[in-house]
Design an enzyme around this catalytic site. Structure first.
Site, PDB file in Angstrom:
ATOM      1  N   THR A 275       0.847  -1.199   0.000  1.00  0.00           N
ATOM      2  CA  THR A 275       0.000   0.000   0.000  1.00  0.00           C
ATOM      3  C   THR A 275       0.885   1.252   0.000  1.00  0.00           C
ATOM      4  O   THR A 275       0.667   2.183  -0.774  1.00  0.00           O
ATOM      5  CB  THR A 275      -0.925   0.000   1.237  1.00  0.00           C
ATOM      6  OG1 THR A 275      -1.741  -1.178   1.182  1.00  0.00           O
ATOM      7  CG2 THR A 275      -1.813   1.223   1.281  1.00  0.00           C
TER       8      THR A 275
ATOM      9  N   HIS B  83       4.778  -9.901   3.448  1.00  0.00           N
ATOM     10  CA  HIS B  83       3.928 -10.881   4.160  1.00  0.00           C
ATOM     11  C   HIS B  83       3.149 -11.788   3.209  1.00  0.00           C
ATOM     12  O   HIS B  83       2.526 -12.759   3.641  1.00  0.00           O
ATOM     13  CB  HIS B  83       2.972 -10.180   5.144  1.00  0.00           C
ATOM     14  CG  HIS B  83       1.871  -9.405   4.498  1.00  0.00           C
ATOM     15  ND1 HIS B  83       0.634  -9.950   4.252  1.00  0.00           N
ATOM     16  CD2 HIS B  83       1.820  -8.139   4.054  1.00  0.00           C
ATOM     17  CE1 HIS B  83      -0.144  -9.021   3.686  1.00  0.00           C
ATOM     18  NE2 HIS B  83       0.561  -7.919   3.557  1.00  0.00           N
TER      19      HIS B  83
ATOM     20  N   CYS C 290     -13.579  -6.987   1.314  1.00  0.00           N
ATOM     21  CA  CYS C 290     -13.931  -7.737   2.513  1.00  0.00           C
ATOM     22  C   CYS C 290     -15.178  -7.269   3.245  1.00  0.00           C
ATOM     23  O   CYS C 290     -15.656  -7.962   4.117  1.00  0.00           O
ATOM     24  CB  CYS C 290     -12.781  -7.779   3.528  1.00  0.00           C
ATOM     25  SG  CYS C 290     -11.549  -8.948   3.016  1.00  0.00           S
TER      26      CYS C 290
END
Ligand code: PMP
Length: 376
Positions: free
Chosen positions: A70, A199, A320
């Site tokens: 991001t 990650h 989400c």
């Protein structure tokens, strides 16, 4: 537990955690400090950067550390637009970007930049003619995601670069490669800027990379003690050491891992395709690691929580939020029902055939139960 949400994040590899642990315990100095502890930390950081640059085939000075993709996307897009304001204010992006790219575009639009969206084919590939036609003399940046996070659609980045540079060699080409690294080969010669999150490749959360070709000028979006520094502040040396290890491991055996994952993917598709009102959204250009489908009569959150009862964890769309449409599925199929009922199963080389067998059994039980409730 069966974890099938590897595209959201991955569990950290214990080897990578060892690197983090060792660097945290043994390299306590701030790499900006002049004393020997600082020098030792700086040496570790430099050797990690050297390793990363060799693994990615770029120069050490072309690697910037961020907190994740991001932040890399912010530095790349805003930095390019601010640095090139005199040349133009036009940006092109695809309709299959990560939401962070659209968030940045909304901010840039507020500042007077003009954002246009490139069309794609019915399988999700960037429409080359449309890209060519939409390029203007005022275009400063094109940003195209290498692998879409929801559908797994993989773009032909090399061809896209050729089209862009043929039209206007000064346009900066950025690609969000977050879902590509460790899954497919990435070639940084094809882009001017690229974003990564460690990650997603079995590394720690909180570290990302921005690849910046040495010819590219970015305006800073963060400010600190050193004017030249695009990412000021104390470097996260243990995270950087862990990132080098995670990248090295993630690039091993890509073909073998992909072949294995493709078999698992095909097994799932074969079994779920038999069920009524299940449609697969991934296309022939999707990488096998990301399998997206819609369960047309079931709310994704209901399905996900029902599977959780069996300790099985899958994903919804990237946004989400409950009831929200999947932007990528909507862009591709223009079907609200399909875009509001998507689930994403993301696979890893760590996934086993036994896990998929159990997952499919539980999937069918939950699906039949919830689908029949919808009929009542
Ligand atoms: N881009 C893509 C393609 C992604 O999949 C993600 C993570 N979902 C991001 C950017 C953002 O990464 P992070 O949350 O680590 O900043």
């Amino acid at each position: 537990m069966i974890y099938l949400d590897y595209s959201a994040t991955t569990p950290i590899s214990f080897d990578v955690l060892d690197s983090y642990d060792k660097a945290s315990k043994e390299f306590i100095g701030n790499p900006n400090s002049l004393h020997s502890l600082g020098v030792k930390s700086k040496e570790l950081m430099n050797s990690a950067t050297k390793q990363i640059s060799e693994l990615l085939g770029v120069q050490e000075s072309e690697i910037l550390y961020t907190s994740g993709a991001t932040e890399s996307n912010n530095m790349a897009l805003i930095g390019t637009c601010f640095a090139n304001q005199k040349k133009g204010n036009h940006i092109l992006v695809s309709k299959l970007e990560h939401p962070s790219i659209y968030g940045i575009c909304a901010y840039l639009e507020k500042l007077g930049f003009e954002v246009e969206y490139v069309n794609h084919t019915e399988d999700g590939l960037v429409d080359f003619e449309d890209l060519k036609n939409k390029m203007r003399p005022t275009t400063v940046l094109v940003s195209i995601c290498s692998v879409n996070s929801e559908l797994g659609v993989r773009q032909p980045i090399k061809t896209i670069r050729q089209i862009i540079k043929k039209e206007n060699p000064n346009v900066i080409f950025h690609s969000d490669m977050t879902q590509a690294l460790g899954k497919i080969p990435v070639n940084l010669k094809d882009v001017d800027l690229a974003s990564f999150s460690i990650h997603k490749i079995y590394g720690p959360k909180g570290i990302g990379l921005l690849y910046k070709n040495r010819e590219v000028r970015l305006a800073p979006i963060l400010f600190g003690s050193n004017k030249e520094d695009l990412k000021p502040g104390t470097p996260a040396v243990p995270l950087i050491a862990a990132a080098a290890k995670a990248i090295r491991l993630s690039l091993q055996d890509l073909d073998r891992k992909e072949t294995f994952i493709r078999k698992l993917n095909e097994k799932i598709v074969e079994e779920v395709s038999i069920l009524n009102d299940v449609v697969v959204n991934s296309t022939k250009y999707s990488i096998p690691h990301i399998l997206n489908m819609s369960l047309l009569n079931i709310r994704p959150e209901t399905f996900i929580h029902a599977l959780e009862e069996y300790e099985i964890y899958i994903g919804t769309n990237t946004a989400c939020a409950s009831g929200e449409l999947s932007a990528s599925v909507m862009a591709l199929y223009e079907d609200k029902k399909r875009a509001s009922t998507t689930i994403r199963i993301s696979l890893s080389y760590l996934t086993t055939s036994e896990e998929i067998t159990r997952f499919l059994n539980c999937f069918q039980i939950v699906y039949k139960k919830l689908n029949s409730l919808m009929d009542d």
